[in-house]
Design a protein around this motif. Sequence first.
Motif, mmCIF file in Angstrom:
data_model
loop_
_atom_site.group_PDB
_atom_site.id
_atom_site.type_symbol
_atom_site.label_atom_id
_atom_site.label_comp_id
_atom_site.label_asym_id
_atom_site.label_seq_id
_atom_site.Cartn_x
_atom_site.Cartn_y
_atom_site.Cartn_z
ATOM 1 N N GLU A 181 -15.603 9.173 5.314
ATOM 2 C CA GLU A 181 -14.755 8.352 4.442
ATOM 3 C C GLU A 181 -15.128 8.653 2.999
ATOM 4 O O GLU A 181 -15.896 9.587 2.731
ATOM 5 N N THR A 185 -13.671 3.726 -0.740
ATOM 6 C CA THR A 185 -12.314 3.644 -0.216
ATOM 7 C C THR A 185 -12.274 4.309 1.151
ATOM 8 O O THR A 185 -13.172 5.072 1.514
ATOM 9 N N SER A 186 -11.218 4.012 1.908
ATOM 10 C CA SER A 186 -10.988 4.698 3.179
ATOM 11 C C SER A 186 -10.107 5.919 2.930
ATOM 12 O O SER A 186 -9.147 5.849 2.167
ATOM 13 N N LEU A 188 -7.485 8.641 4.458
ATOM 14 C CA LEU A 188 -6.541 8.925 5.539
ATOM 15 C C LEU A 188 -5.788 10.199 5.175
ATOM 16 O O LEU A 188 -5.703 10.569 3.999
ATOM 17 N N GLY A 197 -7.097 9.090 10.751
ATOM 18 C CA GLY A 197 -8.292 8.598 10.077
ATOM 19 C C GLY A 197 -9.485 8.714 10.992
ATOM 20 O O GLY A 197 -9.346 8.724 12.221
ATOM 21 N N GLU A 200 -13.113 4.473 14.043
ATOM 22 C CA GLU A 200 -13.997 3.385 13.634
ATOM 23 C C GLU A 200 -15.273 3.395 14.459
ATOM 24 O O GLU A 200 -15.263 3.674 15.652
ATOM 25 N N ARG A 210 -7.275 -0.331 5.171
ATOM 26 C CA ARG A 210 -6.973 0.626 6.247
ATOM 27 C C ARG A 210 -6.273 -0.085 7.395
ATOM 28 O O ARG A 210 -5.290 0.423 7.944
ATOM 29 N N HIS A 211 -6.778 -1.257 7.786
ATOM 30 C CA HIS A 211 -6.118 -2.018 8.858
ATOM 31 C C HIS A 211 -4.702 -2.404 8.461
ATOM 32 O O HIS A 211 -3.776 -2.328 9.269
ATOM 33 N N THR A 213 -2.835 -0.736 6.418
ATOM 34 C CA THR A 213 -2.070 0.509 6.467
ATOM 35 C C THR A 213 -1.625 0.816 7.891
ATOM 36 O O THR A 213 -0.494 1.275 8.112
ATOM 37 N N GLN A 214 -2.493 0.572 8.852
ATOM 38 C CA GLN A 214 -2.113 0.783 10.250
ATOM 39 C C GLN A 214 -0.937 -0.114 10.634
ATOM 40 O O GLN A 214 -0.003 0.328 11.306
#
Length: 300
Positions: A181, A185-186, A188, A197, A200, A210-211, A213-214
């Motif tokens: 990562e 920030t995450s 993707l 990505g 986890e 990120r969650h 965004t999913q």
Amino acid sequence: MADLACVNGELMAPEQATVPIYDRGFLFGDSVYEVCRIYDGRCWLEADHLVRLKRSLKELEFPPYDLDRLVARIYRTIRASYVKEGLVYVQVTRGVAPRTHAFPNPPVEPTEVIIVRPYDDASSAALRETGVPVVTRPDIRWKRCDIKTTNLLGNVLANESAHREGAYEAVLIDADGKVTEATHTSLLWVRDGRIEGTPEGPEILIGMTRHLTQRLAKKVGIPFVEAQVTLPELLAADEAFLVGTSTEVMPVATVDGKSIGAGKPGPITRRLQQAYKDELAAWLAEGASYESKKAPASVS
């Protein structure tokens, strides 16, 4: 409208705030934290952040902690600061005790720090239109990156190195050559029409944006899968972007000076940016918050 701190329930200017030298957060980094974005005086994704905070406290074996009281103090601090657009930082340490590695026995009261400050999104908003350069650095962090602790020196060193090169962020590469990562920030990326990505686990932080965004990807019909990639595979991606609390959805233009895709925000990144704006607008229109809903939050 100015920065305002709340230490163990007491409001004060940040420059007046102090913690004892025997606080375990200061001595050992024995503490956890969260950062929430404030829009119109309310905490965005607050319930998600509180769930992660609860998990961090549990993973570090903190004694029972009243999150409902914390939420009340957060909103009291926000109201007293008059900050409408900003950030709230929350840190909880194991408390003050004579310096020894073992936990205090019996447990002591935790130290709780809340800082509210204004945030101007103008510079980030401009970068979202063009994309940003990032560089890669070795991932030298500890082995429990999934816990949001204040043990961030590995992140800090990588991020400082990136800034010295004029980069926006540092993307971390583990000992096996796999992308994990970025420092705060995450990361993707997009391949063959799907968002990918890093899986986890202990190697990455559980990202709230990120969650989100999913969830947004599912809503707009874009597949999201977990995948491990090497740096050459990342460089061959169609698009890449960073997501985070203040970053929102930030396109990556280059990695180590090499263009990702066309070197500018790609179509899937643009769709996610719009979906993010729509989700935020709907939430603001709804007007509800964790504080008003009073969902159960106490750690036991």
